[in-house]
Design a protein around this motif. Structure first.
Motif, mmCIF file in Angstrom:
data_model
loop_
_atom_site.group_PDB
_atom_site.id
_atom_site.type_symbol
_atom_site.label_atom_id
_atom_site.label_comp_id
_atom_site.label_asym_id
_atom_site.label_seq_id
_atom_site.Cartn_x
_atom_site.Cartn_y
_atom_site.Cartn_z
ATOM 1 N N SER A 1 31.379 79.822 68.917
ATOM 2 C CA SER A 1 31.452 78.383 69.163
ATOM 3 C C SER A 1 30.185 77.887 69.841
ATOM 4 N N GLN A 2 29.552 78.758 70.617
ATOM 5 C CA GLN A 2 28.301 78.355 71.256
ATOM 6 C C GLN A 2 27.179 78.239 70.239
ATOM 7 N N ARG A 3 27.154 79.160 69.259
ATOM 8 C CA ARG A 3 26.102 79.126 68.252
ATOM 9 C C ARG A 3 26.328 77.978 67.269
ATOM 10 N N GLY A 4 27.566 77.797 66.846
ATOM 11 C CA GLY A 4 27.894 76.687 65.947
ATOM 12 C C GLY A 4 27.639 76.991 64.487
ATOM 13 N N HIS A 5 26.987 78.111 64.174
ATOM 14 C CA HIS A 5 26.745 78.472 62.784
ATOM 15 C C HIS A 5 26.508 79.968 62.703
ATOM 16 N N ASP A 6 26.470 80.483 61.487
ATOM 17 C CA ASP A 6 26.303 81.913 61.301
ATOM 18 C C ASP A 6 24.824 82.303 61.326
ATOM 19 N N VAL A 7 24.508 83.366 61.979
ATOM 20 C CA VAL A 7 23.152 83.909 61.983
ATOM 21 C C VAL A 7 23.249 85.393 61.699
ATOM 22 N N GLY B 1 17.933 87.612 62.049
ATOM 23 C CA GLY B 1 17.431 86.385 62.657
ATOM 24 C C GLY B 1 17.430 85.202 61.724
ATOM 25 N N TRP B 2 17.570 85.466 60.411
ATOM 26 C CA TRP B 2 17.680 84.377 59.463
ATOM 27 C C TRP B 2 18.994 83.631 59.679
ATOM 28 N N GLU B 3 18.976 82.351 59.491
ATOM 29 C CA GLU B 3 20.235 81.633 59.374
ATOM 30 C C GLU B 3 20.672 81.717 57.919
ATOM 31 N N GLU B 4 21.952 81.489 57.657
ATOM 32 C CA GLU B 4 22.445 81.593 56.289
ATOM 33 C C GLU B 4 23.078 80.276 55.870
ATOM 34 N N SER B 5 22.765 79.852 54.651
ATOM 35 C CA SER B 5 23.330 78.626 54.126
ATOM 36 C C SER B 5 23.552 78.783 52.630
ATOM 37 N N TYR B 6 24.796 78.673 52.186
ATOM 38 C CA TYR B 6 25.121 78.791 50.765
ATOM 39 C C TYR B 6 24.545 80.060 50.147
ATOM 40 N N GLN C 1 18.053 80.871 55.541
ATOM 41 C CA GLN C 1 17.455 79.623 55.998
ATOM 42 C C GLN C 1 16.582 79.906 57.218
ATOM 43 N N CYS C 2 15.365 79.456 57.160
ATOM 44 C CA CYS C 2 14.439 79.646 58.274
ATOM 45 C C CYS C 2 14.954 78.897 59.503
ATOM 46 N N PRO C 3 15.103 79.586 60.631
ATOM 47 C CA PRO C 3 15.589 78.928 61.844
ATOM 48 C C PRO C 3 14.526 78.022 62.469
ATOM 49 N N ASP C 4 13.308 78.133 61.992
ATOM 50 C CA ASP C 4 12.224 77.366 62.584
ATOM 51 C C ASP C 4 12.048 76.027 61.882
ATOM 52 N N CYS C 5 11.937 76.059 60.517
ATOM 53 C CA CYS C 5 11.676 74.824 59.781
ATOM 54 C C CYS C 5 12.855 74.414 58.904
ATOM 55 N N GLY C 6 13.846 75.334 58.734
ATOM 56 C CA GLY C 6 15.025 74.997 57.951
ATOM 57 C C GLY C 6 14.863 75.221 56.462
ATOM 58 N N GLY C 7 13.725 75.809 56.058
ATOM 59 C CA GLY C 7 13.492 76.058 54.644
ATOM 60 C C GLY C 7 14.446 77.108 54.091
ATOM 61 N N LEU C 8 14.899 76.925 52.849
ATOM 62 C CA LEU C 8 15.815 77.872 52.207
ATOM 63 C C LEU C 8 15.031 78.865 51.366
ATOM 64 N N VAL D 1 7.310 78.636 53.908
ATOM 65 C CA VAL D 1 6.984 77.262 54.291
ATOM 66 C C VAL D 1 6.141 77.233 55.559
ATOM 67 N N CYS D 2 6.652 77.912 56.604
ATOM 68 C CA CYS D 2 5.965 77.855 57.894
ATOM 69 C C CYS D 2 5.454 79.222 58.351
#
Ligand SMILES: [Zn+2]
Length: 59
Positions: free
Chosen positions: A16-22, A26-31, A35-42, A52-53
């Motif tokens: 609940s503190q993080r609010g999303h899956d990581v 260290g990558w975030e995951e989306s669909y 997902q880059c945790p720095d710039c949000g690029g997929l 991207v960054c």
């Protein structure tokens, strides 16, 4: 036993503190993509760093 929280309770609090899956690297995951945790690029799941960054997970 009310004063002894279970590990499940602690894990729920962590999520609940993080609010999303990581994932572990260290990558975030989306669909099912990374997902880059720095710039949000997929990126594809095979990506080793952000194109991207230039961010890369700490190994
Ligand atoms: Zn990036």
């Amino acid at each position: 036993m009310a004063s002894a929280p279970s590990s499940d309770d602690m894990f729920d609090e962590f999520l609940s503190q993080r609010g999303h899956d990581v994932d572990q690297s260290g990558w975030e995951e989306s669909y099912n993509k990374k997902q880059c945790p720095d710039c949000g690029g997929l990126h594809e799941s095979t990506a080793a760093q952000c194109s991207v960054c230039g961010w890369a997970p700490v190994r």
